[in-house]
Design a protein around this motif. Structure first.
Motif, PDB file in Angstrom:
ATOM      1  N   ALA A 138       0.845  -1.193   0.000  1.00 10.77           N
ATOM      2  CA  ALA A 138       0.000   0.000   0.000  1.00 10.77           C
ATOM      3  C   ALA A 138       0.883   1.247   0.000  1.00 10.77           C
ATOM      4  O   ALA A 138       1.945   1.269   0.611  1.00 10.77           O
ATOM      5  N   ASN A 139       0.428   2.252  -0.679  1.00 14.82           N
ATOM      6  CA  ASN A 139       1.145   3.511  -0.735  1.00 14.82           C
ATOM      7  C   ASN A 139       0.900   4.250   0.585  1.00 14.82           C
ATOM      8  O   ASN A 139      -0.232   4.457   0.981  1.00 14.82           O
ATOM      9  N   ASN A 140       1.955   4.638   1.255  1.00 16.80           N
ATOM     10  CA  ASN A 140       1.817   5.319   2.543  1.00 16.80           C
ATOM     11  C   ASN A 140       2.087   6.817   2.392  1.00 16.80           C
ATOM     12  O   ASN A 140       2.645   7.445   3.271  1.00 16.80           O
ATOM     13  N   ASP A 141       1.671   7.380   1.269  1.00 15.27           N
ATOM     14  CA  ASP A 141       1.878   8.784   0.967  1.00 15.27           C
ATOM     15  C   ASP A 141       0.546   9.529   1.102  1.00 15.27           C
ATOM     16  O   ASP A 141      -0.364   9.303   0.315  1.00 15.27           O
ATOM     17  N   PRO A 142       0.419  10.406   2.096  1.00 19.37           N
ATOM     18  CA  PRO A 142      -0.851  11.109   2.297  1.00 19.37           C
ATOM     19  C   PRO A 142      -1.240  11.986   1.111  1.00 19.37           C
ATOM     20  O   PRO A 142      -2.424  12.120   0.812  1.00 19.37           O
ATOM     21  N   MET A 157      -8.809  18.258   1.720  1.00 21.82           N
ATOM     22  CA  MET A 157      -7.594  18.661   2.428  1.00 21.82           C
ATOM     23  C   MET A 157      -6.526  19.079   1.419  1.00 21.82           C
ATOM     24  O   MET A 157      -6.451  18.543   0.321  1.00 21.82           O
ATOM     25  N   THR A 158      -5.707  20.013   1.816  1.00 17.28           N
ATOM     26  CA  THR A 158      -4.677  20.519   0.914  1.00 17.28           C
ATOM     27  C   THR A 158      -3.481  19.569   0.888  1.00 17.28           C
ATOM     28  O   THR A 158      -3.209  18.869   1.863  1.00 17.28           O
ATOM     29  N   ALA A 159      -2.782  19.570  -0.231  1.00 18.69           N
ATOM     30  CA  ALA A 159      -1.578  18.746  -0.356  1.00 18.69           C
ATOM     31  C   ALA A 159      -0.515  19.178   0.652  1.00 18.69           C
ATOM     32  O   ALA A 159       0.260  18.361   1.138  1.00 18.69           O
TER      33      ALA A 159
END
Length: 113
Positions: free
Chosen positions: A22-26, A93-95
């Protein structure tokens, strides 16, 4: 002999490929949820044409968002009524916020709002 070699070769190749993670990048989750919200907006506007207008990469990102949010909701009680509402909150939500937090914190905040 050829009929036996091909399935065995495919099996060996599949064993050498690392398992998907899984990608753990918010930031990726935020973008994926934005894709999901956009696809649903297209669906409401265009009805049947939304499926045709959605590309494979968009659909995969949207599916990633849906899966992550759904899995989070299986493990934790959430204040929102459904997964789509939570996905909308993540998409909003903003990047910049995503770069300062983790995926778990992002999901927790989107659940409590």
């Amino acid at each position: 002999m050829k009929l036996i070699v091909l399935p065995i070769a495919c099996l060996l190749v599949s064993l050498c490929v690392p398992a998907a993670q899984a990608n753990n990048d918010p930031e990726h989750l935020i973008q994926s949820c934005q894709e999901l919200v956009d696809i649903y907006a297209k669906r409401d506007q265009q009805r049947l044409l939304a499926g045709v207008a959605t590309g494979l990469s968009e659909a995969l990102r949207a599916g990633y968002c849906m899966g992550v949010v759904d899995e989070y909701r299986r493990r934790y009680q959430c204040a929102t009524n459904d997964w789509y509402t939570q996905a909308q909150r993540v998409a909003g939500m903003t990047a910049a916020f995503g770069s300062r937090t983790s995926v778990d914190e992002l999901l927790e905040q989107s659940c409590e709002i």
